[in-house]
Design a protein around this motif. Sequence first.
Motif, PDB file in Angstrom:
ATOM      1  N   ALA A  62       5.477  -2.728   1.919  1.00  0.00           N
ATOM      2  CA  ALA A  62       4.882  -1.613   2.661  1.00  0.00           C
ATOM      3  C   ALA A  62       4.980  -0.316   1.862  1.00  0.00           C
ATOM      4  O   ALA A  62       4.013   0.456   1.776  1.00  0.00           O
ATOM      5  N   ASP A  63       6.152  -0.069   1.278  1.00  0.00           N
ATOM      6  CA  ASP A  63       6.335   1.169   0.512  1.00  0.00           C
ATOM      7  C   ASP A  63       5.393   1.216  -0.696  1.00  0.00           C
ATOM      8  O   ASP A  63       4.774   2.246  -0.984  1.00  0.00           O
ATOM      9  N   LYS A  66      -5.435  -1.995  -8.854  1.00  0.00           N
ATOM     10  CA  LYS A  66      -5.486  -3.459  -8.875  1.00  0.00           C
ATOM     11  C   LYS A  66      -4.253  -3.981  -8.150  1.00  0.00           C
ATOM     12  O   LYS A  66      -3.122  -3.626  -8.505  1.00  0.00           O
ATOM     13  N   VAL A  67      -4.465  -4.813  -7.145  1.00  0.00           N
ATOM     14  CA  VAL A  67      -3.365  -5.361  -6.351  1.00  0.00           C
ATOM     15  C   VAL A  67      -3.253  -6.859  -6.655  1.00  0.00           C
ATOM     16  O   VAL A  67      -4.230  -7.604  -6.550  1.00  0.00           O
ATOM     17  N   VAL A  91       2.025  -4.965  -7.659  1.00  0.00           N
ATOM     18  CA  VAL A  91       2.358  -6.368  -7.444  1.00  0.00           C
ATOM     19  C   VAL A  91       3.190  -6.463  -6.174  1.00  0.00           C
ATOM     20  O   VAL A  91       4.204  -5.761  -6.041  1.00  0.00           O
ATOM     21  N   VAL A  92       2.756  -7.286  -5.239  1.00  0.00           N
ATOM     22  CA  VAL A  92       3.440  -7.420  -3.948  1.00  0.00           C
ATOM     23  C   VAL A  92       3.795  -8.886  -3.697  1.00  0.00           C
ATOM     24  O   VAL A  92       3.363  -9.781  -4.410  1.00  0.00           O
ATOM     25  N   ASN A  93       4.590  -9.081  -2.667  1.00  0.00           N
ATOM     26  CA  ASN A  93       4.969 -10.426  -2.226  1.00  0.00           C
ATOM     27  C   ASN A  93       5.632 -11.203  -3.356  1.00  0.00           C
ATOM     28  O   ASN A  93       5.366 -12.385  -3.568  1.00  0.00           O
ATOM     29  N   ALA A  94       6.493 -10.518  -4.092  1.00  0.00           N
ATOM     30  CA  ALA A  94       7.205 -11.135  -5.211  1.00  0.00           C
ATOM     31  C   ALA A  94       8.691 -11.238  -4.882  1.00  0.00           C
ATOM     32  O   ALA A  94       9.213 -10.510  -4.036  1.00  0.00           O
ATOM     33  N   SER A 140      10.592  -6.602  -3.521  1.00  0.00           N
ATOM     34  CA  SER A 140       9.449  -7.495  -3.325  1.00  0.00           C
ATOM     35  C   SER A 140       8.164  -6.952  -3.935  1.00  0.00           C
ATOM     36  O   SER A 140       7.165  -7.665  -3.994  1.00  0.00           O
ATOM     37  N   ALA A 141       8.184  -5.708  -4.409  1.00  0.00           N
ATOM     38  CA  ALA A 141       6.958  -5.115  -4.929  1.00  0.00           C
ATOM     39  C   ALA A 141       7.269  -4.037  -5.956  1.00  0.00           C
ATOM     40  O   ALA A 141       8.372  -3.472  -5.983  1.00  0.00           O
TER      41      ALA A 141
END
Length: 625
Positions: A89-90, A100-101, A57-60, A73-74
């Motif tokens: 990025a990490d 699954k992204v 999960v990103v952009n959180a 954030s992820a």
Amino acid sequence: MPVTARNSGSWTRFTGGDSPVEDRMIRKILITLVAISSLSGVHAQPAQEDAGADLVVVNARIFTGNRAQPEASALAVKSGRIFSVGSDADILSLKNSTTKVIDARSRRLIPGIIDAHTHVLNDLAYNYNVRWDGVPTLRRALAMLGEQAKRTPEGQWVKVIGGWSPYQFEENRFPTLAELRKAVPNRPMIVQYAYNRAFLNPQAMEALGVGTDRFPTLPDIEFEKDGRGNPTGVVHGYTWLFLALEAMVPQPTFDEQVNSIVYSVRGLNRFGVTSIIDNGGRWPYPEAQARVDVLARDNRLNVRMPFVDLQLGDGGPVNMVDLELDAITKTAPISPGQNLHPSLAHGHEYRGAGEVLSGEVHDHENFDRPAVIIEPGKMRRFVEQDVMKLVQRRIPFRMHASYDENISSFLDGLEKVNETVPLDGLRWSLEHAETISPENIARVKKLGGGIALDAKMALHADGFIKTHGREKALETPRLRALVDSGIPLAMTTDAFRAATFNPWVGISWMVSGKSVSGSEVLAKDNRLSRIEALALFTRGATWFMDAEAELGMIAPGNLADFAVLDRDYFAVPEDQIESISSVLTVMDGKVVFGAQDYGHLSPQLPAILPAWSPVKYFGSYYGDE
């Protein structure tokens, strides 16, 4: 002759030996090396794939609840656990072709909510009930009854069983009998308000035998009567009355009961709930567990559901502690902490006895009536004779105790037990404890207990004020003192009858000090910060599950339970907190609920049973239609 072999992407030339025998030996060695190299190559790629995350999960905007890493954030999930938390990025560097992204689109992400005291298994007829939870107007609530009456088949009832308050309505009042009869003219109807009162139409009174010897004889029942002395259809009472009424109406089939669990859990997931402790009801162990097992064996239980067991017996006076001991040692032997779910951590663990351990010392929390105070000697004898049995066998227990006077005598007895049979780390707790005093908070802490509060005051504080006064309401419960004490502490819903299953209603009340009517019901110095309030539904609740090291935070090694919210809890105005819901709920690394952008990720659920179920038409909560 020269032999050429391929190794690690380059060609290497070997010259032959001095004899044919040496030549053959070299060839065999090289063939073996080539075979080993080829096998290594075959296995290398899957090994690299296996090393990647299952879910990213990103952009959180992640609130971790972890003081060592408060924000991120992820996050990345592997095999049901969080294994990394950090920057986009990490975390993206940990994905592979099968990962699954999910893009959270700058939404707030929080740890999964844990409701440490609720009653899913007491409501196996969930799908039979119209839910008034969150309905903003009485006008709409009555219209829902009318719509349901038209589709309810003959032989069935139209029911509203708890979860609502008259103070939530714009009209700020109860329905009248005339309004209810107009809404449901041709089917038996019961509308139950918490464990305080019920409204019955004439068909229901006839079916139940109101005014005849067919109606159960129970203490403290009060029927409102008209000028001629006839029952009007409004009945007041305590817990036992409403359990008896529920047993007298049409019952769901086994399959409908299983289906009801599916949809009540779906309602919980909608608000970001990923774990609950089922706190007992009229379906005792092991009977209720047979319904859960149907979902567990197919890995379809979408919430962690440890349970506390309550043995009511078949009617009449019983020793509930003795019945509990028989159930767990003879009927279906089970040990504290034993998990009945074959694969889900904390999936369906036995967490001990309660919340009612004796009907004779049960202090019903009907805030429309004066406090129920148990004779102190009776309470102490119960603890020294019956709770002692649980302590001796190291069986955790939870004790329903709303009023400080009863808490005092309970602790008198427990301190006496502790002198001869030390509690010594045994997990026990008081449930509700609305009016607990600072002195008794200290006594509970000294004995190593916890306190599971509940948010009923969010719905019913206006009634509490009429009975006990505003001054007392402002310090009920003593949130600030309880949090500052450092005692193991959770806030709960006590759903589905005494209050709504929506935890955000309780969180809103703790932060704003206002009930669902908008009235100020908590003093300013008795309110909590947003972080403190959320902690009581996340990290604080883990103690009651014996899962402090695995749940309640977004941290590496913790179980992958979290929710992405439809609005930022930490930024919205206070009056919007109670309207928060989840758009993505993940439990054990799997999506168990999705809405809006994530609706396509929601698991497909079975068709609602029965086909006329109110849940099919109105959803589980207002706005979920």
